[in-house]
Design a protein around this motif. Sequence first.
Motif, short mmCIF file in Angstrom:
data_model
loop_
_atom_site.label_atom_id
_atom_site.label_comp_id
_atom_site.label_asym_id
_atom_site.label_seq_id
_atom_site.Cartn_x
_atom_site.Cartn_y
_atom_site.Cartn_z
N CYS A 140 41.34 27.49 39.66
CA CYS A 140 41.36 28.57 40.64
C CYS A 140 41.56 29.91 39.93
CB CYS A 140 42.48 28.33 41.65
SG CYS A 140 42.59 29.56 42.96
N ASN A 141 40.70 30.88 40.25
CA ASN A 141 40.93 32.23 39.72
C ASN A 141 40.65 33.28 40.78
OD1 ASN A 141 38.11 32.70 39.72
ND2 ASN A 141 37.89 32.17 37.55
N MET A 142 41.00 34.53 40.46
CA MET A 142 40.90 35.61 41.45
C MET A 142 40.36 36.87 40.78
SD MET A 142 43.93 37.18 43.85
CE MET A 142 44.57 38.39 42.70
N GLY A 143 39.41 37.53 41.45
CA GLY A 143 38.86 38.78 40.94
C GLY A 143 39.79 39.95 41.20
N LYS A 144 39.44 41.07 40.63
CA LYS A 144 40.29 42.27 40.77
C LYS A 144 40.32 42.79 42.20
CE LYS A 144 39.87 43.64 35.92
NZ LYS A 144 39.27 42.37 35.48
N ASN A 145 39.34 42.36 43.02
CA ASN A 145 39.31 42.77 44.43
C ASN A 145 39.97 41.74 45.35
OD1 ASN A 145 37.86 45.16 43.88
ND2 ASN A 145 35.94 43.99 43.80
N HIS A 166 38.22 35.84 31.26
CA HIS A 166 39.02 37.03 30.92
C HIS A 166 38.75 38.22 31.84
CE1 HIS A 166 35.29 37.63 28.56
NE2 HIS A 166 35.52 38.91 28.75
N ASN A 167 37.70 38.13 32.68
CA ASN A 167 37.43 39.19 33.65
C ASN A 167 38.11 38.95 34.99
OD1 ASN A 167 35.64 40.75 32.01
ND2 ASN A 167 34.09 39.15 32.29
N ARG A 168 38.82 37.82 35.10
CA ARG A 168 39.48 37.48 36.36
C ARG A 168 40.88 36.95 36.09
NH1 ARG A 168 36.08 36.82 40.73
NH2 ARG A 168 37.25 35.09 41.63
N PHE A 169 41.71 36.99 37.11
CA PHE A 169 43.09 36.50 36.98
C PHE A 169 43.11 34.98 37.17
CE2 PHE A 169 43.56 40.85 38.76
CZ PHE A 169 44.20 41.43 37.67
N LEU A 170 43.77 34.28 36.27
CA LEU A 170 43.88 32.82 36.40
C LEU A 170 45.06 32.47 37.29
CD1 LEU A 170 42.92 29.97 35.44
CD2 LEU A 170 44.67 30.14 33.66
N ILE A 171 44.79 31.76 38.38
CA ILE A 171 45.86 31.23 39.23
C ILE A 171 46.29 29.87 38.71
CG2 ILE A 171 46.42 30.42 41.57
CD1 ILE A 171 44.67 32.70 42.64
N GLY A 172 45.33 29.06 38.24
CA GLY A 172 45.65 27.77 37.65
C GLY A 172 44.39 27.05 37.23
N ILE A 247 48.38 32.59 28.94
CA ILE A 247 47.08 33.20 29.26
C ILE A 247 47.36 34.64 29.67
CG2 ILE A 247 45.10 33.17 30.83
CD1 ILE A 247 45.00 30.84 28.94
N THR A 248 46.81 35.60 28.93
CA THR A 248 47.18 37.01 29.12
C THR A 248 46.86 37.53 30.52
OG1 THR A 248 45.08 37.62 28.09
CG2 THR A 248 47.01 37.61 26.67
N ASN A 249 45.79 37.00 31.15
CA ASN A 249 45.44 37.50 32.48
C ASN A 249 45.82 36.52 33.59
OD1 ASN A 249 43.47 35.71 31.57
ND2 ASN A 249 41.86 36.61 32.85
N ASP A 369 29.27 34.32 37.57
CA ASP A 369 29.48 35.76 37.78
C ASP A 369 28.76 36.24 39.04
OD1 ASP A 369 31.00 35.93 35.49
OD2 ASP A 369 29.41 36.78 34.23
N ALA A 370 27.54 35.73 39.26
CA ALA A 370 26.76 36.12 40.45
C ALA A 370 27.39 35.58 41.73
CB ALA A 370 25.33 35.63 40.31
N ILE A 371 28.02 34.41 41.64
CA ILE A 371 28.75 33.87 42.80
C ILE A 371 29.95 34.76 43.11
CG2 ILE A 371 30.20 31.95 43.60
CD1 ILE A 371 28.31 30.05 42.04
N HIS A 372 30.72 35.10 42.07
CA HIS A 372 31.90 35.94 42.25
C HIS A 372 31.55 37.31 42.85
CE1 HIS A 372 34.41 33.05 40.37
NE2 HIS A 372 34.15 33.35 39.11
N SER A 373 30.50 37.92 42.34
CA SER A 373 30.15 39.28 42.76
C SER A 373 29.56 39.32 44.17
CB SER A 373 29.15 39.90 41.78
OG SER A 373 27.89 39.26 41.88
#
Length: 455
Positions: A140-145, A166-172, A247-249, A369-373
Amino acid sequence: MDEHSFLVNRERAVDYLNSLDKVFVNDQFLNWDSENRIKVRIVSARAYHSLFMHNMCIRPTPEELENFGTPDFTIYNAGMFPCNRYTTYMTSSTSVNLNLKRKEMVILGTQYAGEMKKGLFTLMHYLMPKRQILTLHSGCNMGKNGDVALFFGLSGTGKTTLSTDHNRFLIGDDEHCWSDKGVSNIEGGCYAKCIDLSGDKEPDIWNAIKFGTVLENVVFDEYTREVDYYDKSVTENTRASYPIEYITNAKIPCVGPHPKNVILLACDAFGVLPPVSKLTLAQTMYHFISGYTALVAGTEEGVKEPRATFSACFGAAFIMLHPTKYAAMLAEKMQKHGATGWLVNTGWSGGSYGSGSRIKLSYTRKIIDAIHSGSLLKETYTKTNIFGLAIPTKLEGVPTEILDPVNTWKDKTMYEETLLKLAGLFKNNFETFTNYKIGTNDDLTKEILAAGPNL
């Protein structure tokens, strides 16, 4: 096993632990959702097991540890000390027992640390649905929005690799809950595969390997202590266990809003599934219940050609209720919160394993990336034969010809035969689930069956 056999094993484990000069005790939590967290106590014979669980469970603050109180669940891990093979129901010197009534787990005759992780995940699959909370074997991860994505997939499909972005926040990376408030990580750490690992390919995981990380099954130089991540002489299943804060992010606390995208990953070694498909709700349920991926030749002795493997809900080893119960909960939550389902093939294109080639990770990342955006939702779609999957006609950064797998096969007759073979395997596997009702008046069951391959 019966209660008596469990108690015999429990006494054996506790007596062994009591005989040691030193034992290791961890008091930790499961679930970052503070209202639904579980207190666990792990008593183990080895420092390795204690450190592994220190990394994998949520670490309490000094104040929380001071006021920890009575645990909700306890593990007695005797490690290498065997069970008695003459105890009723024992078939070897290894025994892993989970007793829901006593809220205890006993481990005898194995030093595999993952048994504790798996046991606690199994426990959560029993406890959380009773609270109307869905447990998920997913990354699971989360974008900046604030857009959240879930990644389901069996071993080797890229679940950890693709959720660690590294472009998204890792929840787990592996175990989550989906409640009325959103998603939460069950664990406090990650358990990443590290075969062929490099700083260029997976910088986040590479940088997380430092003091405190547990490396399993790796080969290293005894003089320089340098690890050779390309060495497969022990096993391909080399692992790194580290706290999620490495994990830094990482998003701390590891919680997020309701998912926007549900991504089902399959490593299709038959080479007939598209790199990406947009799924209807019924198709999402069908492929979620199926939990498909494929073994390839060389991974197991005697495997000469691709072999389909199915694991219900992408976690058959952990689920405690019938798979359709979890599927119905997922359908309800996706419908309520407007999540879109996707099937992403990280396996082969242009032929089956041995003749085709693995879909490039760079292409898969472009797809994700296209799914996320949200851009992939806006593309034009066509439908495939047999499986009836909606595939985009174009996608920036991915060659158009690979989007429909038939285009990449030179032998079209062989493609059709392979497609029909895989569809038949899906059908045969799903026979197990056809007698269970899902939804009001059994309406969802009919939709799900219709969403499978049409032969």
